[in-house]
Design a protein around this motif. Structure first.
Motif, short mmCIF file in Angstrom:
data_model
loop_
_atom_site.label_atom_id
_atom_site.label_comp_id
_atom_site.label_asym_id
_atom_site.label_seq_id
_atom_site.Cartn_x
_atom_site.Cartn_y
_atom_site.Cartn_z
N ALA A 2 -0.43 -6.73 -2.53
CA ALA A 2 -1.05 -6.28 -1.28
C ALA A 2 -2.41 -6.95 -1.09
CB ALA A 2 -1.19 -4.76 -1.28
N THR A 38 2.56 1.75 -3.52
CA THR A 38 1.61 2.23 -4.53
C THR A 38 1.21 3.67 -4.28
OG1 THR A 38 0.74 -0.02 -4.77
CG2 THR A 38 -0.61 1.77 -5.60
N SER A 39 0.93 4.00 -3.02
CA SER A 39 0.49 5.36 -2.70
C SER A 39 1.59 6.38 -2.96
CB SER A 39 0.05 5.43 -1.23
OG SER A 39 -0.99 4.50 -0.97
N ILE A 84 0.83 -1.21 0.00
CA ILE A 84 0.00 0.00 0.00
C ILE A 84 0.87 1.26 0.00
CG2 ILE A 84 -1.69 1.31 1.32
CD1 ILE A 84 -2.83 -1.13 -0.10
N ILE A 131 -0.04 -3.39 -5.76
CA ILE A 131 -1.42 -3.47 -5.27
C ILE A 131 -1.95 -4.89 -5.36
CG2 ILE A 131 -2.62 -2.95 -7.43
CD1 ILE A 131 -3.45 -1.57 -3.94
N SER A 139 3.00 -0.02 -9.86
CA SER A 139 1.86 0.14 -8.95
C SER A 139 0.95 -1.08 -8.98
CB SER A 139 1.06 1.39 -9.34
OG SER A 139 1.84 2.56 -9.21
#
Length: 217
Positions: free
Chosen positions: A74, A25-26, A22, A71, A67
């Motif tokens: 995750a 990606t963020s 997370i 994700i 990304s």
């Protein structure tokens, strides 16, 4: 409800890997948004005397790939975490050998893609920062956060890229531990091989018990 140390370790690793995915990606998405959605990995920058000018960007699909890997991993970690908690609460029987083999293959595939995405982040960030430093207007890439940019106003792009890269490499390390844990479990659950009469070990055991073969006259 008895929970082993290995089960608790696996739950903790999945939870940590979920958070790393997370964060990666963020952070990458925020850094990408500071440049209008363009992918700054492997990008080039010049100095026009008053501001930094982005000369080129990578294809946006490169950042989307990193990304997407983060994700998807995750989400897989989150589902594995929920399944592990459910198994601990219901005392569900452990995974059989066939299912354990499938999980191990998935772990190696996940580790492979995580390693690729981490390398893309590392090399891409180094190339972008090298282009900034080569302008001879800055001594480090982090100083570019406090300099004016033409058409953009990035203020934390270096911090976000560094966070994404660090999270990616920590995720690789966590999945190395998860793969090692699965290998240990698979080795422990390896079926025992029964001795047969024509095996050398069988002859040695029978000779030791019965005192050797009878001698014929």
């Amino acid at each position: 409800m008895a929970v082993s140390v290995l089960q608790l370790a696996e739950l903790a690793l999945h939870a940590a890997a979920f958070l790393c995915g997370i964060v990666c990606t963020s952070a990458l998405t925020v850094a990408q948004g500071e440049f209008g959605g363009w992918c700054i990995l492997y990008g080039t920058v010049s100095w026009n005397g008053t501001a930094l000018v982005p000369k080129s960007f990578s294809h946006v699909s490169l950042c989307y790939f990193v990304s997407a890997v983060s994700i998807v991993v995750a989400l897989y970690c989150f589902s594995s975490l929920l399944y592990g908690i459910y198994g601990c609460c219901t005392d569900e029987s452990p995974r059989d050998r066939a299912w354990l083999g499938i999980t191990l293959v998935l772990a190696f595939i996940t580790l492979f893609f995580l390693l690729i995405s981490a390398c893309i982040l590392r090399v891409g960030m180094d190339a972008f920062c090298a282009s900034i430093v080569q302008t001879k207007s800055l001594s480090s890439c982090q100083e570019a956060e406090h300099k004016p940019w033409l058409s953009y106003a990035p203020t934390r792009f270096y911090s976000n890229l560094y966070s994404a890269q660090a999270s990616a490499w920590v995720n690789v390390f966590l999945w190395c531990l998860l793969s090692a844990r699965l290998l240990v479990q698979r080795r422990r659950e390896a079926p025992l091989r029964l001795l047969r009469p024509n095996d050398p070990e069988w002859s040695a055991e029978t000779e030791a018990i019965f005192g050797g073969r009878p001698i014929r006259p």
